[in-house]
Every structure is written in C-alpha cells, then in structure tokens.
Design a protein around this motif. Structure first.
Motif: not given
Length: 144
Positions: A99-107, A124-135
C-alpha cells in the motif's frame, strides 16, 4: 554520464540528514557499506521501513566533476519476502508495504505538492491494504 541499475540489498541503516540549504537528504547504507542517497521524502520514509531487512532497490549513478553520486530511485520488498531469515512474512505487513509503495497512484500524484495529513493517507491506503492482505491469505485465488 548516468547509469541506472537495480539490486537486492540488506538495508543496514537509513539516516536522515539536513543539508546546509535546509533540504532533507536520506542516506541508505547496505550491509556492504554502499550508500544510496535520495532527496525525495516519500522514498526516504519508505527506505526507513526496511532497516534490518532485505529490499529491492532501483538507483542511478551520476559522475560530475570527478565525483560519483549514487541516487536511490525506488525501494520495495525483495522477491521472496523482506525477511532476512527467509521465513514467512505476515500478510498485513506485506500488504502495508504494498500500500505504501502504491501510495502515489492511490493519491493520484507521484510527488504530492504538500504533506498529506496522516488521517487522510490512512483513509485512502487502508482499504487497499485490506484487499491486498485478503488476496495474500487466499493465495491469489479469485472468489468467483
């Protein structure tokens, strides 16, 4: 002349140094004593998260006036996990790193004009992080 490269390194430490002009310089030192510098706060803060861990870095070298400068352009988890012992890695930890690595694109901006408030960044990052962890936990299989 400029050379662009990438490498897997064991990050020994990351130092934050204020220059005479007031800019912040981040210096990553690997376990072989090599130094990689960046003036970009986002990359410097990411690098700090890898202290004591393996990381994949992208960098470039420039030679000017007889001096060789090595600049850190990007840092992320090393393939096979960032754990130096080679053991398993917590899916939430990997997901936050992603999520941190993707932050520029998420922001929506590679270099934000100003500091993003922590609450907004988390929101903004937490929902993305949840999806990645679930995957990761599901082994990348789709839910179809």
């Amino acid at each position: 002349m400029t050379w662009r490269m990438d490498a897997e390194v064991q990050v020994r430490e990351v130092e934050e140094v204020e220059t005479r002009t007031g800019k912040t310089r981040y210096v990553l030192r690997d376990d072989e004593g090599r130094e990689f510098t960046t003036f970009r706060p986002q990359i410097g803060r990411q690098a700090m998260q890898f202290q004591g861990k393996r990381a994949h870095i992208e960098f470039h070298e420039e030679e000017r006036n007889g001096f060789r400068n090595v600049y850190l352009d990007a840092i992320r988890d090393a393939p096979g996990g960032g754990d130096a012992a080679g053991g398993g890695t917590d899916p939430d930890e990997v997901a936050w790193s992603t999520a941190v690595e993707a932050a520029p694109w998420v922001l929506g901006s590679r270099e934000p004009e100003g500091e993003v408030p922590p609450e907004e960044l988390f929101e903004k990052l937490e929902p993305f992080k949840r999806l990645v962890a679930e995957d990761i936990r599901e082994g990348g299989e789709s839910k179809d």
